[in-house]
Design a protein around this motif. Structure first.
Motif, mmCIF file in Angstrom:
data_model
loop_
_atom_site.group_PDB
_atom_site.id
_atom_site.type_symbol
_atom_site.label_atom_id
_atom_site.label_comp_id
_atom_site.label_asym_id
_atom_site.label_seq_id
_atom_site.Cartn_x
_atom_site.Cartn_y
_atom_site.Cartn_z
ATOM 1 N N THR A 437 -29.139 -21.844 10.204
ATOM 2 C CA THR A 437 -28.180 -21.002 9.487
ATOM 3 C C THR A 437 -27.019 -20.597 10.385
ATOM 4 N N ALA A 438 -27.327 -20.230 11.625
ATOM 5 C CA ALA A 438 -26.267 -19.843 12.555
ATOM 6 C C ALA A 438 -25.343 -21.020 12.864
ATOM 7 N N ALA A 439 -25.879 -22.242 12.873
ATOM 8 C CA ALA A 439 -25.034 -23.425 13.075
ATOM 9 C C ALA A 439 -24.041 -23.577 11.928
ATOM 10 N N PHE A 440 -24.485 -23.286 10.719
ATOM 11 C CA PHE A 440 -23.603 -23.331 9.551
ATOM 12 C C PHE A 440 -22.494 -22.289 9.670
ATOM 13 N N LEU A 441 -22.851 -21.063 10.016
ATOM 14 C CA LEU A 441 -21.859 -19.997 10.148
ATOM 15 C C LEU A 441 -20.928 -20.247 11.333
ATOM 16 N N THR A 442 -21.472 -20.788 12.412
ATOM 17 C CA THR A 442 -20.649 -21.110 13.581
ATOM 18 C C THR A 442 -19.551 -22.095 13.212
ATOM 19 N N SER A 443 -19.902 -23.080 12.406
ATOM 20 C CA SER A 443 -18.912 -24.068 11.976
ATOM 21 C C SER A 443 -17.810 -23.411 11.156
ATOM 22 N N ILE A 444 -18.177 -22.482 10.289
ATOM 23 C CA ILE A 444 -17.168 -21.828 9.447
ATOM 24 C C ILE A 444 -16.200 -21.010 10.293
ATOM 25 N N TYR A 445 -16.730 -20.096 11.137
ATOM 26 C CA TYR A 445 -15.798 -19.214 11.852
ATOM 27 C C TYR A 445 -15.047 -19.957 12.956
ATOM 28 N N SER A 446 -15.646 -21.004 13.524
ATOM 29 C CA SER A 446 -14.949 -21.755 14.569
ATOM 30 C C SER A 446 -13.764 -22.528 13.994
ATOM 31 N N TRP A 447 -13.980 -23.202 12.878
ATOM 32 C CA TRP A 447 -12.871 -23.933 12.254
ATOM 33 C C TRP A 447 -11.880 -22.975 11.610
ATOM 34 N N ARG A 448 -12.334 -21.805 11.229
ATOM 35 C CA ARG A 448 -11.406 -20.778 10.729
ATOM 36 C C ARG A 448 -10.388 -20.422 11.805
ATOM 37 N N VAL A 449 -10.853 -20.312 13.060
ATOM 38 C CA VAL A 449 -9.940 -20.025 14.166
ATOM 39 C C VAL A 449 -8.892 -21.124 14.296
ATOM 40 N N VAL A 450 -9.328 -22.382 14.269
ATOM 41 C CA VAL A 450 -8.397 -23.500 14.420
ATOM 42 C C VAL A 450 -7.398 -23.536 13.277
ATOM 43 N N PHE A 451 -7.889 -23.403 12.058
ATOM 44 C CA PHE A 451 -7.001 -23.528 10.899
ATOM 45 C C PHE A 451 -6.037 -22.358 10.792
ATOM 46 N N MET A 452 -6.517 -21.124 11.037
ATOM 47 C CA MET A 452 -5.629 -19.970 10.948
ATOM 48 C C MET A 452 -4.596 -19.960 12.072
ATOM 49 N N THR A 453 -4.949 -20.500 13.214
ATOM 50 C CA THR A 453 -4.045 -20.463 14.366
ATOM 51 C C THR A 453 -3.034 -21.598 14.347
ATOM 52 N N PHE A 454 -3.500 -22.792 14.058
ATOM 53 C CA PHE A 454 -2.647 -23.970 14.253
ATOM 54 C C PHE A 454 -2.160 -24.629 12.965
ATOM 55 N N HIS A 455 -2.758 -24.332 11.828
ATOM 56 C CA HIS A 455 -2.414 -25.032 10.598
ATOM 57 C C HIS A 455 -1.852 -24.056 9.566
ATOM 58 N N GLY A 456 -1.437 -24.600 8.445
ATOM 59 C CA GLY A 456 -0.885 -23.770 7.385
ATOM 60 C C GLY A 456 0.512 -23.271 7.717
ATOM 61 N N ARG A 457 0.930 -22.284 6.961
ATOM 62 C CA ARG A 457 2.280 -21.748 7.142
ATOM 63 C C ARG A 457 2.321 -20.798 8.330
ATOM 64 N N ALA A 458 3.484 -20.671 8.925
ATOM 65 C CA ALA A 458 3.686 -19.737 10.030
ATOM 66 C C ALA A 458 3.747 -18.321 9.472
ATOM 67 N N ARG A 459 2.885 -17.442 9.972
ATOM 68 C CA ARG A 459 2.845 -16.069 9.466
ATOM 69 C C ARG A 459 3.492 -15.074 10.427
ATOM 70 N N ALA A 460 3.929 -15.555 11.580
ATOM 71 C CA ALA A 460 4.649 -14.682 12.510
ATOM 72 C C ALA A 460 6.117 -14.607 12.093
ATOM 73 N N ASP A 461 6.825 -13.610 12.604
ATOM 74 C CA ASP A 461 8.247 -13.485 12.283
ATOM 75 C C ASP A 461 9.033 -14.612 12.947
#
Length: 657
Positions: A437-461
């Motif tokens: 179960t922790a491996a499943f959750l680790t995958s979610i929050y780890s890729w969340r870091v990558v996607f929120m930081t490097f992908h999608g729209r720029a949210r900084a000014d």
């Protein structure tokens, strides 16, 4: 005296030079000396590791006589075997790269030399810990890393939050250290020695021995095992004593990498593995380690899902991975625990230093909600963070040598937990399902870091995004080296740490009973067990991609919904609030009771303040007798003469009767 002397004392020399001579040599020379000495130590550590692990060299070199009081003896010595040599490589390699990285990261800090001095002292303390030949020297290094962590976490002392975090880490670790100190006392009471070799040799003879405490009787080995583990819980941030670890992010990012990858938090795991001769004979203490480690793994993984500070997410990841290491040691797979410690050092240092590169490029912004779209602006950092994330989540093909380092070590722990559960018992079964179960959750929050930081729209000014830049080479070179470790450490060393060559590799530095077949049995688990981590890891990746890439903004909507589950996780299960209510407010209320009630009202009220008030009251009343009129004084004298004369006549008449 071997090269281990240089490995241990080169960082101490660097710490002294940078700390004491900075005003004479300047910051740049101080940084160069400390960094150069760390790379020298790392090179020597590799030679020592080769000698211990592959040439089967084992030695203990006495440096100085330390304490000798009656039967209590503790010498300062350097113990070299495969276990200590493995830690030497981990500590010096990561620390040397952190030193090099810090030259760029701390370039504008006015107190750079002091920072490098603290880093080197931190490294020296950890090296003293892992090369100890007795529990007293281990405790010396143990407290040394505690002091160094306090200095480094609170390095930016102008910030109130940094000071609070440093104090929190120091106090929390003192709770664990109290248990550790009691454990050392119990060891001397039972064994009459604190030397590892003597204690471990006598351990089988002490099975069934009893320690009497008042009216209570305890199994000696079980009690010793539990007390030592309490110390490990504090240093390695296991549940209930974990609260200092996320707040340690207040220190500079290189400090976070050093603490989480190579030094402080790994000390507890090392202690349990070093004491395997005790834990093999203390099944109840080992069960506690398994349960606490497994619960920590799932607790930290859930909290990591809802954190927004990039460093805090990685910090909770460390807490969770430490849980894996502990429940592996608890079920008797000490080799698997050390293997995960070894691989974890590379990819966790890579992730922290990668996060530092992002923070540096974003002008000290750490909130992922103000990032996004950085992959094109920081392509090298993005690629290296991807490598670290793949290694952390443990992506690989089961049954093949294809996979990043975390795949080999994490899956080995999950498989050994299943193998141990086949013999019955709640603890290993719980650990297995928690691991999946922790491996499943680790995958979610780890890729969340990558996607929120490097992908999608720029949210900084726009101003911030305009100035985003890739980090300088002095910061990127350590990331390249760590990325190589994150890719290759698993596949290269699996056969030695946990494979067919593990007995020859460890050469007796880790002890297991003849009845402990958990590592062997792990190779024969069902196919679905081998594939379960891969399936849940890829599922977590798919969910993270769906929420944070394909439906950009969905995660933000979920967070703004402020549901009870999100609030529970974002507030870290309210453990800090509970501690604040029970301990902080409770201690303050108790202090107020003794201070305002006991000290001020009772002691001061009846003591100095009471006598002062009585004197003031009586003096004020007596002052009224001093009217200044002569006839008043004459009347008082006459009245006194009459009273005294009357008393004398009365006494005379009484005597004549």
């Amino acid at each position: 005296m071997g090269l281990e002397f240089i490995v241990v004392f080169a960082p101490l020399l660097g710490a002294l030079v940078a700390g004491l001579l900075q005003r004479f040599i300047g910051d740049k020379i101080a940084m160069a000396i400390t960094t150069g000495l760390l790379f020298l130590a790392a090179a020597c550590a590799l030679v020592v590791f080769k000698e211990a692990a592959f040439d089967h060299v084992k030695r203990t070199t006495d440096i100085a006589r330390w304490i000798s009081i009656g039967g209590f003896e503790g010498n300062w010595a350097l113990k070299v075997d495969t276990l200590s040599a493995t830690m030497l490589v981990v500590v010096t390699s990561v620390s040397s790269l952190v030193h090099l990285y810090s030259i760029g990261y701390m370039a504008d800090d006015p107190h750079r030399a002091r920072f490098f001095s603290y880093l080197s002292f931190f490294t020296f303390s950890m090296l003293m810990l892992v090369t100890s030949s007795n529990f007293l020297q281990l405790f010396f290094g143990w407290e040394g890393v505690g002091v160094a962590s306090y200095l480094l976490i609170g390095f930016w002392y102008q910030k109130r939050s940094a000071n609070d975090a440093a104090i929190k880490a120091f106090v929390t670790n003192r709770v664990g250290d109290f248990g550790f100190a009691l454990g050392i006392m119990a060891i001397f009471l039972v064994f009459g020695s604190i030397e590892f070799d003597a204690v471990f040799a006598m351990a089988p003879e002490k099975v069934g021995a009893i320690i009497q405490v008042g009216q209570w009787s305890f199994n000696a080995l079980e009690l010793i095992g539990l007390l030592l583990f309490i110390g490990a819980m504090g240093k390695s941030a296991q549940f209930l004593l974990h609260v200092w670890l996320p707040d340690a992010m207040e220190g500079p990012t290189p400090v976070s990498a050093l603490i989480h990858a190579a030094t402080m938090v790994t000390a507890g795991v090392f202690l349990v593995v070093r004491c395997s001769p005790i834990y093999e004979l203390a099944p109840q203490a080992s069960m506690v380690i398994t349960l606490v480690g497994a619960f920590t793994a799932i607790f930290a993984a859930t909290v990591g899902l809802a954190q927004n500070d990039i460093k805090r997410v990685i910090a909770y990841s460390t807490c969770s991975q430490l849980g894996y290491m502990f429940f592996a040691a608890g079920i008797g797979a000490y080799q698997a625990a050390m293997f995960h410690l070894f691989t974890h050092a590379f990819f966790k240092a890579l992730l922290f230093l990668g996060a530092g590169s992002v923070i540096h490029g974003m002008h000290h912004e750490q909130d992922m909600r103000r990032m996004g779209g950085l992959s094109k602006l920081m392509p090298i950092t993005w690629l290296l963070m991807m490598v670290g994330t793949i290694a952390l989540t443990g992506i690989g093909i089961p049954g093949t040598p294809i996979g990043f380092s975390g795949f080999f070590s994490k899956d080995a722990i999950i498989e050994t937990a299943f193998a141990a559960s086949a013999h019955g018992g709640f603890a290993p079964t719980f650990a297995f399902w928690v691991g999946v179960t922790a491996a499943f959750l680790t995958s979610i929050y780890s890729w969340r870091v990558v996607f929120m930081t490097f992908h999608g729209r720029a949210r900084a000014d726009s101003h911030t995004m305009h100035h985003v830049h890739e980090s300088p080479s002095v910061m990127l070179i350590p990331l390249y080296v760590l990325a190589a470790g994150a890719i290759l450490a698993g596949v290269v060393f699996a056969q030695y740490f946990i494979g067919h060559h593990q007995e020859e590799f460890w050469n007796g530095s880790i002890f297991t009973l003849p009845t402990n077949h958990v590592l062997h049995d792990a190779h024969n688990v069902p196919t679905w067990v081998k594939w379960a981590p891969f399936v849940v890891t890829m599922s977590g990746l798919a969910i993270a991609a769906f929420v944070y890439v394909m439906n950009d903004g969905l995660g933000e909507k979920i967070a703004k919904g402020q549901g009870p589950i999100h609030a529970f996780l974002s507030n870290k299960w309210y453990v800090d609030e509970l501690y604040n209510f029970v301990f902080v407010k409770g201690a303050r209320a108790l202090g107020d009771l003794f201070w305002k009630g006991g000290d001020q009202k009772v002691i001061d009220g009846l003591g100095p303040n009471g006598f002062a008030a009585a004197s003031w009251f009586s003096g004020k009343r007596m002052a009224r007798l001093q009217s200044g009129f002569v006839y008043h004084y004459a009347f008082m004298m006459l009245a006194a003469a009459v009273a005294i004369g009357g008393y004398a006549i009365w006494r005379y008449l009484q005597g004549s009767v």
